[in-house]
Design a protein around this motif. Structure first.
Motif, mmCIF file in Angstrom:
data_model
loop_
_atom_site.group_PDB
_atom_site.id
_atom_site.type_symbol
_atom_site.label_atom_id
_atom_site.label_comp_id
_atom_site.label_asym_id
_atom_site.label_seq_id
_atom_site.Cartn_x
_atom_site.Cartn_y
_atom_site.Cartn_z
ATOM 1 N N HIS A 53 0.833 -1.145 -0.103
ATOM 2 C CA HIS A 53 -0.034 -0.055 0.167
ATOM 3 C C HIS A 53 1.004 1.279 -0.064
ATOM 4 O O HIS A 53 0.187 2.367 0.195
ATOM 5 N N ALA A 54 2.099 1.296 -0.533
ATOM 6 C CA ALA A 54 3.000 2.453 -0.638
ATOM 7 C C ALA A 54 2.440 3.212 -1.715
ATOM 8 O O ALA A 54 2.672 2.745 -2.798
ATOM 9 N N LYS A 129 -2.918 6.655 0.324
ATOM 10 C CA LYS A 129 -1.727 5.686 0.759
ATOM 11 C C LYS A 129 -0.558 5.988 1.434
ATOM 12 O O LYS A 129 -0.471 7.105 1.811
ATOM 13 N N LYS A 130 0.213 4.898 1.640
ATOM 14 C CA LYS A 130 1.178 5.011 2.755
ATOM 15 C C LYS A 130 2.345 5.738 2.120
ATOM 16 O O LYS A 130 2.797 5.681 1.089
ATOM 17 N N VAL A 132 6.468 5.856 2.644
ATOM 18 C CA VAL A 132 7.683 5.148 3.220
ATOM 19 C C VAL A 132 8.879 5.958 3.080
ATOM 20 O O VAL A 132 9.030 6.564 1.878
ATOM 21 N N ARG A 368 1.020 4.549 15.194
ATOM 22 C CA ARG A 368 -0.121 5.288 14.496
ATOM 23 C C ARG A 368 0.375 6.442 13.830
ATOM 24 O O ARG A 368 0.962 7.528 14.315
ATOM 25 N N LEU A 369 -0.197 6.693 12.439
ATOM 26 C CA LEU A 369 0.167 8.056 12.110
ATOM 27 C C LEU A 369 -0.304 8.923 12.330
ATOM 28 O O LEU A 369 0.228 10.281 12.219
#
Length: 606
Positions: A53-54, A129-130, A132, A368-369
């Motif tokens: 999910h990047a 999305k994530k 990284v 957690r973001l």
């Protein structure tokens, strides 16, 4: 790289690939990649990171790019990759020696403006999305100060960008409505520029509502008439409950929740400093005791300021406390003392006792973001939210910019803020609040001296509102016509796709392309006509914010995909136009019914 740029040597690796090392001026050298198997080393590095999910991947350090090539093999083709490399020589060497990198899939940058532009361009991906972040350790070691700074700035900028985007989706409609609803009062009320420098060299205390305020708020009465007391709206209830009265109250939030902070209070002594986007029920509570400031810019805000004249610009920063600091600076205050400015969950609480949020607690969890840890006053770490962290970043930028003033953090808890002197509130009072300063009396005199609006200003505002209202009334039927044409194309395409047999389908196909091309040409003509009203489109920007965040069809998209996107966008324009017509009509009525306090009814649940 370091100032005395070290030599970069390209050497063969044992497995047949090439590797690189840096030779420093003192004779030392450090390897950028394995001397044995650079490819295997790169695979091991990338494998340490979860790429599921990047959406956006940032690589600190390019080297010869083995890790970047491995990364691209692991990522979805839609993922955005930013490689940050501080040495231009390394970029040239990587391009020369590494043919396994698909260079068009990555962006390479070094300057902060380029990095910010990358994140802004891909903000839609960041929301969905994530993110990284991958260090290439050997590259980072060649210029540690640069990469440490960049890593921190990436975190800061992404936090701010995500908060601003999320906030915009929630509040923009309220901002639009409040700016027009508050307009009659904004025209009449003096701007904060009329009180510039009235407290030159006198101390100011900014009262925020963080958890630590409960520990030292009782001392505020000792600052009264010894400096100016500036209170953010969230802290007002707590102050009044203790019999403490600020000189100025600052507010700017457009939502109904902001009004709830003031509801039922009687702040008769204080003057309100408000931004035109402030929720429209708040200014009437301070009738005859108000100053206006301008912070937030948008096509609508800039247009209105151009009509009534600037009231005094205060730099924005995602928090009313930032505006309070700007006002304290404008007043000429020195030092500027903060209390209750935790910007963190001190003791696990969100706000001080006595506020409407009293007793609220959070339990942040690592990973957690939404939460992160930052250095705390007194040492150690303290949890904060991404939103509060973006405010912390903004404060530190402003403290560095306005370092000609002594800025004291007397919060006695919460996040450590670079650019401040930390001391207790007791120490600040004893050191700086030592002389008589009748702040409320001085402010009252200045407010009385400030003149109301000139008749020509009121006439100019009214005339422009009337002209704009008429323009929107004429534009609305054109939007209806455009949308009818676009929806007709979609319906026609649906009919062509349901032919009962192959022969009929073939006959339909021959006429379908011809018909749709004709309809598309007519739609393009309507689009050109509608889009000539650039000013009307700009003024709707707050109402159509979400529509502009929607992804545009990619190159090569089908005609139907393009038409469906047009329908979604211009339906937003049509809805916004109807809202604008209604609000302009109300504003014109309110201009005739001043004072503002009796002009607007509040929709239920607004």
């Amino acid at each position: 790289m370091a100032d005395a740029a070290p030599a970069i040597e390209i050497l063969p690796a044992r497995n047949g690939q090439v590797t690189a090392r840096v030779r420093w001026g003192d004779g030392r050298f450090s390897w950028l990649h394995s001397a044995y198997d650079p490819g295997r080393e790169a695979a091991s590095l990338v494998a340490k990171h979860a790429l599921d999910h990047a959406g956006v991947v940032v690589v600190l350090g390019l080297g010869l790019g083995y890790h970047v090539a491995e990364l691209l093999q692991q990522l979805d083709n839609q993922a955005r990759v930013l490689v940050i490399e501080s040495d231009d020589r390394m970029i040239k060497l990587a391009r020369k020696h590494n043919r396994s990198i698909t260079w068009k899939r990555i962006t390479i940058a070094a300057r902060e403006e380029e990095i910010k532009a990358f994140f802004f361009q891909h903000r839609d991906v960041l929301r969905e999305k994530k993110l990284v972040l991958i260090d290439h350790p050997a590259s980072v070691r060649t210029n540690p100060d640069y990469y440490t700074k960049i890593r921190q700035h990436i975190r800061d900028y992404v936090s701010t960008l995500l908060v601003e985007t999320a906030t915009g989706k929630v509040i923009n409609r309220s901002v639009h409505e409040n700016m027009l609803a508050n307009l009659p009062g904004v025209i009449t009320d003096p701007g904060v520029h009329t009180i510039a420098d009235i407290f030159r060299g006198c101390p100011a205390v900014i009262v925020s509502a963080g958890p630590s305020l409960s520990n030292n708020m009782r001392l505020l009465n000792q600052a009264k008439n010894k400096g100016v007391i500036i209170c953010v709206g969230t802290a007002l209830k707590a102050m009044l409950a203790e019999g403490l009265h600020p000189d100025l109250v600052v507010t700017l939030d457009p939502n109904i929740g902001n009004y709830k902070l003031f509801e039922g209070l009687d702040p008769t002594e204080a003057f309100l400093c408000y931004e035109p986007q402030t929720h429209r029920l708040i200014p009437p509570l301070f009738a005859g005791r108000r100053f206006v400031f301008n912070s937030f810019q948008s096509p609508l805000a800039n247009w209105l300021v151009g009509l009534y004249g600037a009231k005094g610009y205060i730099e924005p920063g995602g928090s009313v406390a930032v505006a309070a600091f700007g006002i304290a600076y404008l007043l000429g205050s020195d030092p500027i003392v903060f209390i209750g400015q935790d910007l963190a969950y001190t003791g696990g609480f969100t706000h001080a006792k006595g506020t409407v949020y009293e007793g609220r607690q959070v339990k942040p969890k690592a990973g957690r973001l939404d939460y992160l840890e930052v250095p705390a006053i007194g040492g150690g770490k303290v949890w904060t939210s991404r939103a509060m962290h973006s405010v912390l970043v903004r404060f530190e930028e402003l403290f560095a910019k306005y370092s000609d003033r002594l800025i004291i953090d007397a919060t006695e808890g919460g996040a450590l803020k670079q650019g401040t002197k930390v001391m207790t509130f007791r120490e600040a009072l004893d050191t700086y609040f030592t002389k008589e300063v009748p702040a409320l009396e001085i402010i009252t005199t200045k407010h009385r001296e400030a003149s109301g609006p000139r008749p020509d200003v009121v006439r100019r505002v009214r005339k422009e509102l009337e002209n704009t209202l008429e323009a929107y009334r004429k534009w609305l039927p054109k939007l209806d016509q455009l949308l009818e044409k676009a929806q007709g194309i979609v319906k026609a395409a649906d009919v062509f796709n349901v032919a009962p047999d192959a022969e009929t389908a073939n006959r339909f196909a021959q006429g379908a392309a011809r018909h749709l091309q004709e309809q598309a040409a007519e739609l393009n003509a309507l689009l050109k006509e509608v889009n000539t009203a650039a000013k009307l489109i700009d003024l709707l920007s707050l109402l159509t914010f979400e529509h502009h965040l929607a992804k545009t069809p990619p190159d090569g998209a089908t005609l139907l995909d393009q038409v469906r996107h047009i329908i979604k966008l211009y339906e937003g324009y049509r809805t916004g136009t109807k809202t604008m017509i209604s609000q302009l009509e109300q504003t014109l009525v309110a201009l005739d019914d001043r004072p503002q306090e009796q002009s607007f009814q509040t929709p239920v649940g607004s």
